[in-house]
Design an enzyme around this catalytic site. Structure first.
Site, mmCIF file in Angstrom:
data_model
loop_
_atom_site.group_PDB
_atom_site.id
_atom_site.type_symbol
_atom_site.label_atom_id
_atom_site.label_comp_id
_atom_site.label_asym_id
_atom_site.label_seq_id
_atom_site.Cartn_x
_atom_site.Cartn_y
_atom_site.Cartn_z
ATOM 1 N NE ARG A 146 -6.078 0.922 -1.611
ATOM 2 C CZ ARG A 146 -5.362 1.439 -0.597
ATOM 3 N NH1 ARG A 146 -4.116 1.049 -0.401
ATOM 4 N NH2 ARG A 146 -5.893 2.320 0.217
ATOM 5 N NE ARG B 225 0.201 1.177 3.467
ATOM 6 C CZ ARG B 225 1.157 2.027 3.728
ATOM 7 N NH1 ARG B 225 2.413 1.646 3.745
ATOM 8 N NH2 ARG B 225 0.915 3.300 3.956
ATOM 9 C CG ASP C 166 -2.717 8.117 -1.128
ATOM 10 O OD1 ASP C 166 -2.536 8.513 0.038
ATOM 11 O OD2 ASP C 166 -2.444 6.962 -1.507
HETATM 12 O O1 MRU Z 1 -4.392 3.292 2.375
HETATM 13 P P1 MRU Z 1 -2.903 3.438 2.267
HETATM 14 O O2 MRU Z 1 -2.161 2.793 3.408
HETATM 15 O O3 MRU Z 1 -2.392 3.009 0.919
HETATM 16 O O4 MRU Z 1 -2.664 5.006 2.389
HETATM 17 C C1 MRU Z 1 -1.374 5.523 2.321
HETATM 18 C C2 MRU Z 1 -1.333 6.976 2.556
HETATM 19 O O5 MRU Z 1 -2.333 7.623 2.741
HETATM 20 C C3 MRU Z 1 0.004 7.640 2.488
HETATM 21 O O6 MRU Z 1 0.018 8.759 3.319
HETATM 22 C C4 MRU Z 1 0.242 8.072 1.063
HETATM 23 O O7 MRU Z 1 0.261 7.023 0.174
HETATM 24 C C5 MRU Z 1 1.435 8.925 1.042
HETATM 25 S S1 MRU Z 1 2.707 8.599 -0.069
HETATM 26 C C6 MRU Z 1 3.812 7.583 0.614
#
Ligand code: MRU
Length: 357
Positions: free
Chosen positions: A89, A52, A240
């Site tokens: 996703r 993730r 993201d």
């Molecule tokens: O749902 P996730 O764990 O994939 O979310 C990740 C985040 O929100 C991070 O802060 C994001 O990807 C930042 S970049 C490393």
């Protein structure tokens, strides 16, 4: 970054077309690698969050495209695989960015050579991600140095996991922190727990501790209180999807931290590689598809039980309804600056455009 003194990456590939990832669903209790052997492994790894974090999702998807084309490199299969990976996703734009990097060139290449060509792109995206994050770290280190005003410990608050586990190495928000720690600065990190999936508790606190960076885990609602008490010097988070105007979509709860930081006059920085900027999206508030995740993540908590087994515990009775949006959007006006792999810029359309001409 280091785990018990050994340098690790979240995804590793080699010249024998082998790819392995850390299974992040069982961290911090177990450190296990999983081999990704085909297209469906890659889709599952992203969808079920074995991997993730926006940059790592992008890199994993590009290996997914390689496996898809190894099985069948026709135009029809490229289109099918693109759609299937994109649906795993919906919020992190790196996924689309990585897939577009591939599809932009692949149709001009002879069908028999396509898989090999995609392998090359995936390996490059993996290597580029490390370099980009390292640069974010260098620029972010200068920000931290410029904000240190006395010889007291410098306190940084971060949300979710935007560390090396979310990228390939270094991380986005955590890269400046690792660089500051490695250069001997006296820093300490407040780690937001980040319910419902607890990426802060399970991943950020673990990776910082394993590298040796002083940190303390706090519940999501503690940040505002600490800011009021002067115990937070700066907030640094990842993103993201960043809109062209600097609105930032990140893990649910980021917006509330930005509001608290604004109210307490605390700088709120967002660390981003180019791959998380959606240049086609003029503004982010109300314009980004927010991933709606399983209600189970709200009604249950995961952990390790007394027998040492990873298990889930239900915290609500059956009749309780829940709602689980995975991300929120922080408007650019609450963001102090963006720390990118090209330098620091204001969260404005002009400033972003100037940096990424
Ligand atoms: O749902 P996730 O764990 O994939 O979310 C990740 C985040 O929100 C991070 O802060 C994001 O990807 C930042 S970049 C490393």
């Amino acid at each position: 970054m280091l785990i018990d003194g050994i340098s690790r990456k979240s995804i590793e590939s080699n010249d024998n077309y082998e790819v392995k990832i850390i299974d992040q669903t069982i961290l911090p209790h177990k450190l296990e690698y999983i081999d990704l052997k085909n297209f469906s492994d890659c889709c599952k790894a992203i969808k079920d969050m074995w991997v993730r974090g926006a940059p790592l999702i992008g890199v994993t998807a590009s290996y997914g495209m390689f496996f898809a084309l190894k099985e069948n490199s026709s135009k029809k299969n490229i289109e099918y695989s693109f759609k299937k990976l994109l649906a795993t996703r919906p919020t992190a734009v790196d996924l689309k960015w990585a897939l577009e990097n591939i599809t932009d060139v692949i149709l001009q290449i002879n069908e028999n050579d396509r898989a090999d060509h995609v392998w090359g792109i995936a390996r490059k995206l993996e290597a580029d991600s490390i370099e980009q994050c390292s640069k974010i770290g260098d620029y972010g280190l200068e920000v931290i140095k410029s904000r240190i005003k006395n010889n007291k410990t410098f306190n940084i608050l971060t949300h979710c996991n935007a560390g090396w586990l979310a990228c390939v190495d270094w991380g986005t928000a955590l890269a400046p922190i690792y660089k500051a720690y490695n250069s001997g600065l006296d820093i300490h990190v407040w780690v937001d727990e980040t319910r419902p999936r607890s990426q802060g508790a399970a991943l950020t606190a673990w990776e910082l501790s394993k590298h040796g960076v002083p940190n303390t885990l706090i519940v999501d609602n503690a940040g505002g209180h600490l800011m009021q008490r002067g115990e937070v010097d700066i907030c640094i988070v990842g993103s993201d999807r960043t809109a062209a105007n600097g609105d930032v979509c990140n893990k649910i709860g980021t917006y509330m931290k930005a509001l608290c930081a604004f109210d307490n006059d605390i700088p709120f920085y967002v660390a981003i590689p180019e791959s998380t900027i959606d240049f086609k999206l003029k503004s982010g508030v109300n314009n980004i598809k927010i991933e709606e995740r399983s209600h189970n993540e709200v009604t249950h908590v995961r952990g390790i039980n007394e027998e040492g087994k990873i298990s889930k515990v239900k915290i609500t009775p059956d009749f309780v309804k829940s709602h689980n949006p995975g991300f929120d959007v922080t408007p650019a006006r609450l963001v102090t600056k963006l720390i990118t792999d090209r330098g620091i810029c204001d969260p404005t359309t002009d400033s972003i455009r100037k940096l990424f001409k």
